[in-house]
Motif scaffolding. Structure first.
Motif, PDB file in Angstrom:
ATOM      1  N   GLN A  73      -6.539   4.577   0.305  1.00 13.45           N
ATOM      2  CA  GLN A  73      -5.032   4.787   0.257  1.00 13.45           C
ATOM      3  C   GLN A  73      -4.195   4.632   1.275  1.00 13.45           C
ATOM      4  O   GLN A  73      -3.181   4.095   1.452  1.00 13.45           O
ATOM      5  CB  GLN A  73      -4.908   5.945  -0.569  1.00 13.45           C
ATOM      6  CG  GLN A  73      -5.289   6.297  -2.005  1.00 13.45           C
ATOM      7  CD  GLN A  73      -5.242   7.529  -2.528  1.00 13.45           C
ATOM      8  OE1 GLN A  73      -4.666   8.289  -1.864  1.00 13.45           O
ATOM      9  NE2 GLN A  73      -5.916   7.629  -3.750  1.00 13.45           N
ATOM     10  N   VAL A  76      -4.085   0.987   2.366  1.00 12.45           N
ATOM     11  CA  VAL A  76      -3.019   0.304   1.839  1.00 12.45           C
ATOM     12  C   VAL A  76      -1.582   0.687   2.046  1.00 12.45           C
ATOM     13  O   VAL A  76      -0.613  -0.279   2.206  1.00 12.45           O
ATOM     14  CB  VAL A  76      -3.262   0.381   0.119  1.00 12.45           C
ATOM     15  CG1 VAL A  76      -2.166   0.042  -0.752  1.00 12.45           C
ATOM     16  CG2 VAL A  76      -4.652   0.009  -0.286  1.00 12.45           C
ATOM     17  N   ARG A  77      -1.350   1.770   2.336  1.00 12.50           N
ATOM     18  CA  ARG A  77       0.000   2.168   2.648  1.00 12.50           C
ATOM     19  C   ARG A  77       0.560   1.668   3.855  1.00 12.50           C
ATOM     20  O   ARG A  77       1.529   1.289   4.177  1.00 12.50           O
ATOM     21  CB  ARG A  77       0.338   3.697   2.555  1.00 12.50           C
ATOM     22  CG  ARG A  77       0.188   4.421   1.160  1.00 12.50           C
ATOM     23  CD  ARG A  77       0.693   5.653   1.387  1.00 12.50           C
ATOM     24  NE  ARG A  77      -0.144   6.529   2.081  1.00 12.50           N
ATOM     25  CZ  ARG A  77      -1.263   7.458   1.485  1.00 12.50           C
ATOM     26  NH1 ARG A  77      -1.576   7.339   0.360  1.00 12.50           N
ATOM     27  NH2 ARG A  77      -1.788   8.079   2.654  1.00 12.50           N
ATOM     28  N   SER A  79      -0.491  -1.005   5.467  1.00 10.64           N
ATOM     29  CA  SER A  79      -0.478  -2.409   5.593  1.00 10.64           C
ATOM     30  C   SER A  79       0.779  -2.862   4.694  1.00 10.64           C
ATOM     31  O   SER A  79       1.111  -3.979   4.889  1.00 10.64           O
ATOM     32  CB  SER A  79      -1.823  -3.020   4.825  1.00 10.64           C
ATOM     33  OG  SER A  79      -2.027  -2.914   3.406  1.00 10.64           O
ATOM     34  N   ALA A  81       0.829  -2.838   1.521  1.00  8.91           N
ATOM     35  CA  ALA A  81       0.404  -3.791   0.434  1.00  8.91           C
ATOM     36  C   ALA A  81       0.407  -3.310  -0.803  1.00  8.91           C
ATOM     37  O   ALA A  81       0.124  -3.701  -1.938  1.00  8.91           O
ATOM     38  CB  ALA A  81      -1.178  -4.021   0.621  1.00  8.91           C
ATOM     39  N   VAL A  82       1.264  -2.009  -0.932  1.00  5.20           N
ATOM     40  CA  VAL A  82       1.601  -1.408  -2.354  1.00  5.20           C
ATOM     41  C   VAL A  82       2.153  -2.377  -3.265  1.00  5.20           C
ATOM     42  O   VAL A  82       3.356  -3.150  -3.005  1.00  5.20           O
ATOM     43  CB  VAL A  82       2.262  -0.192  -2.199  1.00  5.20           C
ATOM     44  CG1 VAL A  82       2.765   0.398  -3.417  1.00  5.20           C
ATOM     45  CG2 VAL A  82       1.634   0.940  -1.276  1.00  5.20           C
ATOM     46  N   ILE A  88      -3.837  -5.319  -1.729  1.00  5.36           N
ATOM     47  CA  ILE A  88      -4.746  -3.903  -1.969  1.00  5.36           C
ATOM     48  C   ILE A  88      -6.167  -4.364  -2.195  1.00  5.36           C
ATOM     49  O   ILE A  88      -7.078  -3.515  -1.710  1.00  5.36           O
ATOM     50  CB  ILE A  88      -4.128  -3.524  -3.396  1.00  5.36           C
ATOM     51  CG1 ILE A  88      -2.792  -3.061  -3.347  1.00  5.36           C
ATOM     52  CG2 ILE A  88      -5.239  -2.620  -4.080  1.00  5.36           C
ATOM     53  CD1 ILE A  88      -2.185  -2.849  -4.643  1.00  5.36           C
ATOM     54  N   ALA A  91      -7.640  -4.231   1.396  1.00  2.00           N
ATOM     55  CA  ALA A  91      -7.764  -3.003   1.829  1.00  2.00           C
ATOM     56  C   ALA A  91      -8.723  -2.540   1.290  1.00  2.00           C
ATOM     57  O   ALA A  91      -9.844  -1.792   2.078  1.00  2.00           O
ATOM     58  CB  ALA A  91      -6.446  -2.296   1.446  1.00  2.00           C
ATOM     59  N   GLN A 142      -6.791  -5.050 -10.543  1.00  2.21           N
ATOM     60  CA  GLN A 142      -6.163  -5.755  -9.494  1.00  2.21           C
ATOM     61  C   GLN A 142      -5.952  -7.222  -9.748  1.00  2.21           C
ATOM     62  O   GLN A 142      -4.963  -8.306  -9.797  1.00  2.21           O
ATOM     63  CB  GLN A 142      -6.200  -5.354  -8.273  1.00  2.21           C
ATOM     64  CG  GLN A 142      -5.956  -4.114  -7.853  1.00  2.21           C
ATOM     65  CD  GLN A 142      -4.446  -3.730  -7.944  1.00  2.21           C
ATOM     66  OE1 GLN A 142      -3.695  -4.656  -7.443  1.00  2.21           O
ATOM     67  NE2 GLN A 142      -4.030  -2.577  -8.525  1.00  2.21           N
TER      68      GLN A 142
END
Length: 200
Positions: A73, A76-77, A79, A81-82, A88, A91, A142
């Protein structure tokens, strides 16, 4: 007035001692006594919180899995990439590659646990497979989202591809642990494979 004991903190302290011991000398050498020594507590206290070594091992796996989820998590945040399936997925897969001491300890202990669970009925079963199954389902979601957005081949089978991606990342992670390749090389392979799945 006597000091109140934080039982969750003490349990976590004992679990972390097991993880340090396993990361340095191998899961096979871990005993209740060695964990007690590493934690700086008595064997009796370890047994107060964990009746058996198997209970302690299962608690350690739960802690490792939770920590890995937190790391994914955060990655992801960090980068940005959310909402971006490719970012995602990358990551998530990058977290399967040991890049620091914490992730190295995770993968080392996780791999040893997997081998032990094959021959030890007390460690085998649904508890160990829950996290990998959740990860597979997450990647399927995803990949499906990416496919619906036109970012992948419409003929792609999201479930089959999720299985392949997890197998590739696990194999690359093991190769880094063994010193066969560097973490940077492993991540380059992951990106190469993702580049073949996602279209511009």
């Amino acid at each position: 007035m006597p000091k109140l004991v934080d039982h969750e903190e003490r349990r976590a302290h004992i679990i972390d001692a097991l993880l340090r011991s396993a990361a340095s000398s191998g899961l096979h050498s871990v005993t209740m006594r060695s964990v007690a020594v590493e934690a700086g507590v008595s064997v009796r206290l370890v047994q107060y919180y964990f009746d058996t070594k198997e209970q302690l091992l299962l608690a350690a796996m739960t802690r490792l899995t939770t920590r890995m989820g937190e790391r994914v998590q955060h990655r992801v945040r960090a980068s940005g990439a959310v909402g971006d399936p490719l970012g995602i997925i990358e990551a998530v897969l990058r977290e399967a590659v040991p890049t620091d001491e914490e992730s190295r300890a995770f993968h080392l202990v996780h791999t040893e646990y997997a081998v032990l669970s094959v021959t030890d009925p007390a460690l085998a079963g649904a508890e160990f497979l829950a996290a990998p199954n959740e990860m597979e389902a997450f990647l399927v979601g995803q990949l499906t989202a990416a496919q619906e957005a036109g970012a992948t081949d419409p003929q792609l089978d999201p479930r089959q591809e999720a299985v392949v991606l997890l197998a590739v990342s696990a194999g690359l992670g093991l190769s880094v642990l063994l010193g066969q390749r560097t973490a940077e090389d492993a991540i380059a392979v992951l990106r190469y494979h993702l580049g073949r799945i996602f279209v511009d």
